[in-house]
Design an enzyme around this catalytic site. Structure first.
Site, PDB file in Angstrom:
ATOM      1  CB  CYS A 320      30.957  58.809   7.241  1.00 38.55           C
ATOM      2  SG  CYS A 320      32.475  57.976   7.760  1.00 38.55           S
ATOM      3  NE  ARG A 419      30.064  53.332  13.910  1.00 36.40           N
ATOM      4  CZ  ARG A 419      30.425  53.489  12.639  1.00 36.40           C
ATOM      5  NH1 ARG A 419      31.368  54.355  12.332  1.00 36.40           N
ATOM      6  NH2 ARG A 419      29.867  52.771  11.691  1.00 36.40           N
TER       7      ARG A 419
END
Length: 501
Positions: A320, A419
């Site tokens: 991430c 998302r």
């Protein structure tokens, strides 16, 4: 001017546990890793739905498909099958998990008679299975035409372009079982006929599943299986804040037991709207988690919205790059501590306990135990599970070592813009995840057994036999950079491992 928090943003690596007295009854065999999954009221004997081990797999293409869901539920944890796919595809994965029977394996290694030995070898390398079912359409439920095992060919004597139909064991030479047979009956056929596997077919000759000799005792080796009231494996599913009105009904119809809103930032009116719609349609019957958040305000917002559990963590995942791209987030240890404090205050005020899921920031196994000590009830792991045979990523050789593919939901490869969308349907113009490799680690069972053994040993050293007791008794200390170095091997010349140590 902007508000500035006084506390430093800290990671798990900056903490250690200080041991407590280990009493006579504090032994590994007395430790329970059972933990609540959904909220419950003070005074209730136990949570309506609990995990038998504090592990869930991340809502990611590279981690949580039906194979991972089956494997993890058999060990006592839960997978959330990824939402970045069509509704029909996600529902089909859930249905496979709910239709799974212990000992009856849905074949994931299938080819057609027109494929070649080269295809067999490539599939074997990728899946690590020596048994390949040969069906008319190459699917797991096509008409069974034969079986190929390592006994059916010799690489030194057969050209790799030889068609499978020329060396497979055809259906008329196979002993098969009919759909509806019990596992005990299937095992009797295997042992009576000295078979290594028994294909199970329906009345039309379509492949249903396979039963393997090596799995004879497997169902006895999974005492912590996570099962519903009908003795089916439990299965979770991710949802987003865009198509939930269409997706949620289909997932529930397929048998999903738990839903979780998948978002990099859960402190959002779009999550509130999603939860409210689910409550309006299904009341409190549907379990839905929300997140991710990193502070008390985010927790209280989702708690008031009606979330059954709340995920903690922004930007701490190994693939991430949300913090790097957007400059938002919080060190995972600090986030868990802050949200756990808010959760405990909420419990005092309302009498409702809302479990926390720590999502991200895990580098070493002991970080998992630290997350529990800091107040998390269970963990959501991506990189950890992506390394195993059961994960969807391909196993490859990279620079002389076996690796597995691992990519973030915010990467271009996943293209999971829902998302990261703010709910207005405009998508994203930059990545918040990367495409990568992780070291291949083998089977889920072996690795998870090792990890839980470490976790239990740590809890014993801290004088605890349950996660709630551990959270109450745990004592944490912040470590200096030099003490981190001291904690590892140092001032020695390490021997090269020959594989025997």
């Amino acid at each position: 001017m902007a508000y500035i928090f006084n506390e430093l943003s800290r990671t798990f690596s900056e903490f250690l546990l200080v041991p407590n007295l280990t009493s006579e009854d504090c032994t590994p065999d007395n430790v329970s890793l059972k933990t609540p999954l959904t909220k419950f009221r003070k005074g209730e004997e136990e949570c309506p739905l609990s995990l038998n081990i504090p592990f869930t797999s991340a809502i990611m293409q590279a981690v949580s498909d039906d194979n991972m869901a089956i494997a993890l539920a058999r060990r006592g944890g839960l997978s959330f099958i990824y939402a970045s796919q069509s509704i029909a595809s996600q529902a089909a994965m859930i249905a496979k998990v709910k239709g799974y029977k212990a000992g009856f394996v849905i074949s994931d290694s299938n080819l057609t008679p027109e494929d070649t030995l080269a295809d067999i070898l490539a599939l074997k390398e990728r899946k690590r299975h020596s048994t390949v079912a040969i069906t008319d359409d190459g699917s797991s439920n096509g008409k069974l035409l034969g079986i190929v095992t390592s006994r059916d060919y010799r690489i030194s004597r057969l050209s790799t372009d030889t068609k499978i139909k020329d060396f497979m064991t055809p259906i008329d030479q196979l002993i098969v079982g009919k759909d509806g047979i019990t596992l005990s009956e299937a095992n009797d056929i295997i042992w009576d006929n000295k078979l290594n596997q028994l294909p199970i077919i329906d009345n039309e000759g379509n492949l249903v599943s396979l039963v393997f000799r090596k799995d004879y005792d497997e169902h006895k080796e999974n005492p912590y299986e996570l099962l519903d009231s009908k003795k089916r494996l439990l299965c979770g599913a991710g949802i987003n804040t865009r198509d939930y009105k269409e997706r949620v009904p289909a997932l529930l119809e397929a048998g999903a037991d738990v839903l979780c809103i998948d978002s990099s930032d859960g402190f959002s009116v779009w999550q509130e709207k999603t939860i409210h719609w689910i409550r309006e349609q299904y009341g409190d019957e549907v379990i839905v988690g929300a997140g991710n958040v990193v502070d008390a305000e985010g927790f209280r917002y989702l708690a008031q919205a009606g979330a059954d559990f709340i995920k903690v963590g922004i930007g701490g995942g190994s693939i991430c790059i949300t913090r790097e791209q957007k400059g938002i987030g919080q060190g995972q240890a600090s986030a868990v501590i802050a949200v756990a404090e808010a959760r405990d205050k909420w419990f005092e005020e309302t009498g409702v306990y809302i479990p926390l899921c720590s999502d991200g920031g895990i580098v070493h196994d002991y970080h998992m135990t630290l997350a529990l000590a800091m107040g998390a009830d269970f963990l959501m792991l991506g990189r950890y599970f992506s390394r195993f045979d059961e994960a969807p990523g391909q196993r490859l050789v990279y620079k002389g070592n076996y690796v597995k593919e691992y990519w973030g939901e915010g990467s271009n490869r996943a293209r999971n813009w829902a998302r990261y969308d703010d709910g207005q349907g405009q998508g994203r113009h930059f990545e918040e995840g990367v495409d990568s490799y992780v070291p291949y680690a083998g089977s889920l069972k072996e690795n998870l057994d090792m990890t839980t053994a470490k976790m239990i040993a740590t809890m014993v050293s801290c004088g605890s036999t349950s996660i709630p007791e551990f959270q109450e008794k745990a004592r944490l200390v912040i470590v200096s950079p030099t003490s981190i170095v001291e904690g590892g091997a140092h001032d020695v010349i390490r021997k090269e491992s020959d594989g025997r140590h």
